[in-house]
Design an enzyme around this catalytic site. Structure first.
Site, short mmCIF file in Angstrom:
data_model
loop_
_atom_site.label_atom_id
_atom_site.label_comp_id
_atom_site.label_asym_id
_atom_site.label_seq_id
_atom_site.Cartn_x
_atom_site.Cartn_y
_atom_site.Cartn_z
CG ASN A 290 90.93 22.12 -89.43
OD1 ASN A 290 90.93 22.29 -90.64
ND2 ASN A 290 89.84 22.16 -88.70
N GLY A 291 93.49 23.55 -91.43
CA GLY A 291 93.71 24.89 -91.99
C GLY A 291 94.60 24.80 -93.22
CE LYS B 244 70.10 21.74 -97.86
NZ LYS B 244 70.44 22.83 -97.00
CB CYS C 252 91.07 18.87 -91.45
SG CYS C 252 91.84 18.99 -93.05
CD GLU D 176 74.17 20.96 -99.23
OE1 GLU D 176 72.99 21.20 -98.91
OE2 GLU D 176 75.11 21.09 -98.44
CE LYS E 280 76.30 21.01 -90.28
NZ LYS E 280 75.10 21.28 -91.10
CG HIS F 107 63.77 36.95 -119.76
ND1 HIS F 107 63.52 37.93 -120.70
CD2 HIS F 107 62.78 37.05 -118.84
CE1 HIS F 107 62.45 38.62 -120.34
NE2 HIS F 107 61.98 38.10 -119.21
CD GLU G 144 68.47 25.81 -98.19
OE1 GLU G 144 69.37 26.43 -98.76
OE2 GLU G 144 68.69 24.91 -97.37
NE ARG H 101 85.37 19.33 -88.52
CZ ARG H 101 85.24 20.59 -88.09
NH1 ARG H 101 84.31 20.90 -87.24
NH2 ARG H 101 86.06 21.53 -88.51
CD1 TRP I 219 86.69 17.09 -97.15
CD2 TRP I 219 87.74 18.96 -97.80
NE1 TRP I 219 85.95 17.66 -98.15
CE2 TRP I 219 86.57 18.79 -98.58
CE3 TRP I 219 88.55 20.07 -98.05
CZ2 TRP I 219 86.19 19.70 -99.57
CZ3 TRP I 219 88.18 20.97 -99.04
CH2 TRP I 219 87.01 20.77 -99.78
C1 AGP Z 1 74.09 23.72 -96.40
O1 AGP Z 1 73.31 22.60 -96.61
C2 AGP Z 1 75.47 23.58 -96.84
N1 AGP Z 1 76.11 22.47 -96.24
C3 AGP Z 1 76.30 24.83 -96.92
O2 AGP Z 1 75.80 25.59 -97.96
C4 AGP Z 1 76.40 25.71 -95.64
O3 AGP Z 1 75.18 26.32 -95.38
C5 AGP Z 1 77.50 26.76 -95.86
O4 AGP Z 1 78.72 26.11 -96.04
C6 AGP Z 1 77.59 27.74 -94.72
O5 AGP Z 1 77.93 27.11 -93.52
P1 AGP Z 1 77.80 27.85 -92.15
O6 AGP Z 1 76.36 28.14 -91.93
O7 AGP Z 1 78.37 26.91 -91.13
O8 AGP Z 1 78.60 29.12 -92.27
#
Ligand code: AGP
Length: 612
Positions: free
Chosen positions: A100-101, A491, A2, A494, A607, A510, A487, A27, A74
């Site tokens: 928010n929360g 990516k 949110c 996502e 985000k 394995h 990583e 976000r 959200w």
């Molecule tokens: C990264 O591409 C992601 N959006 C996600 O994994 C992110 O790194 C994770 O939520 C941690 O966020 P932060 O670095 O703001 O704590």
């Protein structure tokens, strides 16, 4: 997650609120809404869907109010719908709230309020808040601003969970109350106006002066003042903090997407993060830290705790700290760490990484470590973010605002910060390691090599066009390359929604090799010279079974063996993850573009993950 925006000033609030919400879109959200104080009382305009849909709501253009609150939701409690969207009003339509929360005890509060005659029109946890405030306000003897504040405080003391709240009341068109607990909120100070937002970039074009609020501090905003109160409502003084980021750093600057822009900002982000901490012929300095040789020698273990991409940066950091300083280092996912009673004590150093500095699990893990007596160090990109207010020490990456949900420049900045931090530890420990001088030099040369890597990595676009319709893509690597494979795989899933898995290449036999069949795509990261032959022979095994391969390497490989090879520049083996991730960032980007997806705002993701 949110997003919250608020405005109190002399201009019409509604366009400012909607504009702010558009800047918070990154976000992640599913519905949006605003509420302003009009002559007739509180207006409320909200709906499921995009922020821009608000423009087509009946009456939105007739709003005249110069004070208002706004929200992107959200969904957590209740599906995305108009009813569940914020703002929420109390039954008498006196108080308007955005939140928010998560209110963990909302069921119990709802039942109590039901018994008192309150009705609920949404499935949200939030709707209890305006009604609770109304309940306490009606009991208040003082029907003035202090009574309003007291009612908000009484309501908040019943809430369990996390909240950032903006509250308006139709009786007080010249004031708004804000409060936060474990959820982000900043106040931007303007000329005869104040702005509120979940994060700084959304209101950066209006002001660079911000008040940072701590947990359970209250603020009564008027057009030209912000009066703060502690948790017991004693008045407190606060100074504004000026933020260096400029408004254009939160714009796309001619790039098609924020993600692409941020990938291309990596040379500057690395330069800025290294900044004045490291020079070729002098010791590495961290003015923020006062660690002595004695302290570092007595550390029994370092924990690096984070989520997602930040955790992947931690894996690279572990490699650096262990290699340079020989201190045992463990990396853990924050949501696991916090619930497994980790073995930490006052001799443990716990490092928490978070681009946003607002990730709920990471902050909770930090609080737990503090309770257990460990020293805590936060690495974040956002000045004044919640994590910096909890940690014993804070270090900033200087990547500039990262808007795209998929983290790119924040990751490489975190990795470079770990490189300099490891050198600082090693030098403080007086470790006799001749490779440190070389590493310093390699760090200083890195921005130029990133620029070269960006150019070479564009070649990945053709391969992306060939494989964008695949259902599964596998990523392999050994040693430090395995962390990059992880990583790269994150990516890809996502932003392209392709099922992606990463494995240590040696683990193939394995189990995972059973999944390799004719035509499957495998990405191999091969930069570790010492593991070169082993990595190549693992990749050979998948080729034999019909896999198409994309190889990221700085080694001299026989290009003919593979479908596509991206030859990145050589660098210090500790730094290679910063270069080898770049073609993989672009690979994911171009696949998502081929699929016509919204690269910056992938589905279901946020985000800043401010709830657990
Ligand atoms: C990264 O591409 C992601 N959006 C996600 O994994 C992110 O790194 C994770 O939520 C941690 O966020 P932060 O670095 O703001 O704590």
């Amino acid at each position: 997650m949110c997003g919250i925006v608020g405005y109190i000033g002399t201009q019409k609030a509604s366009p400012i609120l909607i504009n702010g919400l558009i800047r918070l879109e990154y976000r992640g959200y599913d519905s949006a809404g605003i509420s302003t104080i009009e002559k007739e009382g509180l207006s409320i305009m909200k709906d499921q869907g995009r922020v821009k849909n608000l423009y087509s709501l009946d009456g939105i253009n007739n709003l005249e109010g110069t004070i208002g609150i706004a929200h992107t939701r959200w969904a957590t409690h209740g599906k995305p719908s108009k009813e569940n969207s914020h703002p929420h009003l109390d039954n008498s339509k006196t108080f308007g709230v955005v939140h928010n929360g998560i209110i963990e005890n909302y069921n119990e509060l709802r039942e109590n309020l039901n018994k008192k005659g309150y009705t609920f029109y949404s499935e949200t946890d939030t709707e209890v808040i305006p009604n609770l405030i109304h309940y306490y306000y009606t009991k208040e003897a003082k029907k003035d601003l202090s009574g309003f504040l007291q009612a908000v405080k009484n309501a908040c003391s019943e809430l369990k969970g996390s909240f950032a709240l903006e509250i308006i009341c139709k009786h007080y068109p010249d004031n708004m109350i804000v409060v936060r607990k474990d959820s982000p909120l900043v106040i931007g100070k303007g000329e005869n106006e104040n702005y509120i937002s979940s994060d700084i970039p959304a209101i950066l074009s209006f002001t660079k002066n911000f008040y940072l609020i701590n947990d359970l501090e209250y603020c009564i905003l008027s057009r030209n003042n912000a009066q703060f109160y502690d948790k017991d409502l004693n008045p407190i003084k606060k100074e504004t903090k000026s933020i260096e980021w400029n408004a254009s750093s939160a714009e796309k600057d001619g790039f098609e997407d924020y993600m692409l822009k941020e990938i291309y900002e990596q040379p500057i982000a690395i330069r800025e993060t290294v900044g004045a901490r490291l020079f070729e012929n002098s010791k590495c300095t961290f003015d923020e830290l006062n660690f002595t040789k004695e302290y570092l020698k007595n550390i029994n273990k370092i924990y690096i705790v984070a989520c997602g991409t930040a955790m992947h940066a931690g894996l690279v950091g572990k490699n650096m700290i262990e290699k340079l300083c020989r201190i045992q280092t463990e990396v853990d996912v924050a949501s696991e760490f916090r619930y497994r009673n980790p073995l930490i004590d006052e001799k443990t150093l716990c490092i928490f990484i978070s681009q946003s500095g607002e990730t709920a699990d990471t902050i909770a893990a930090l609080k737990l470590s503090k309770e257990k007596g460990a020293k805590t160090l936060a690495i974040t990109n956002v000045i004044g973010s919640s994590i910096t207010r909890e940690a014993d020490y804070s270090l900033y990456t200087h990547a500039g605002p990262e808007i795209a949900v998929a983290s790119t420049k924040a990751y490489t900045s975190q990795v470079i910060l770990f490189a300099t931090l490891s050198i600082y530890f090693a030098e403080t420990l007086e470790v006799n390691n001749s490779s440190i001088a070389t590493l310093k030099n390699d760090i200083l040369e890195l921005p130029k090599k990133i620029e070269d890597t960006l150019k070479i990595s564009e070649n990945v676009k053709d391969f992306a066009k060939q494989v964008y319709q695949e259902k599964d893509i596998f990523f392999l690597g050994r040693g430090i390359d395995e962390t990059v494979a992880r990583e790269g795989s994150l990516k890809l899933k996502e932003i392209s929604y392709i099922h992606a898995e990463s494995y240590p290449a040696g683990e193939l036999k394995h189990g995972p090799i059973a999944l390799i069949e004719n035509g499957i795509t495998v990405v191999g990261v091969v930069t570790d010279k010492d593991l070169l032959e082993k990595s190549v022979s693992n990749i050979q095994e998948v080729i034999t079974r019909g896999a198409k391969t994309l190889i990221i390497t700085n080694q001299n490989l026989d290009d003919k063996m593979f479908n596509e090879v991206i030859n990145i520049p050589c660098t210090n083996s500790l730094l290679s993850p910063i270069l080898s991730i770049i073609p993989l960032q672009l690979f994911s980007y171009y696949i998502a573009k081929e699929k016509g997806l919204d690269v910056d705002k992938p589905r279901n993701l946020a985000k800043s993950v401010t709830v657990e």
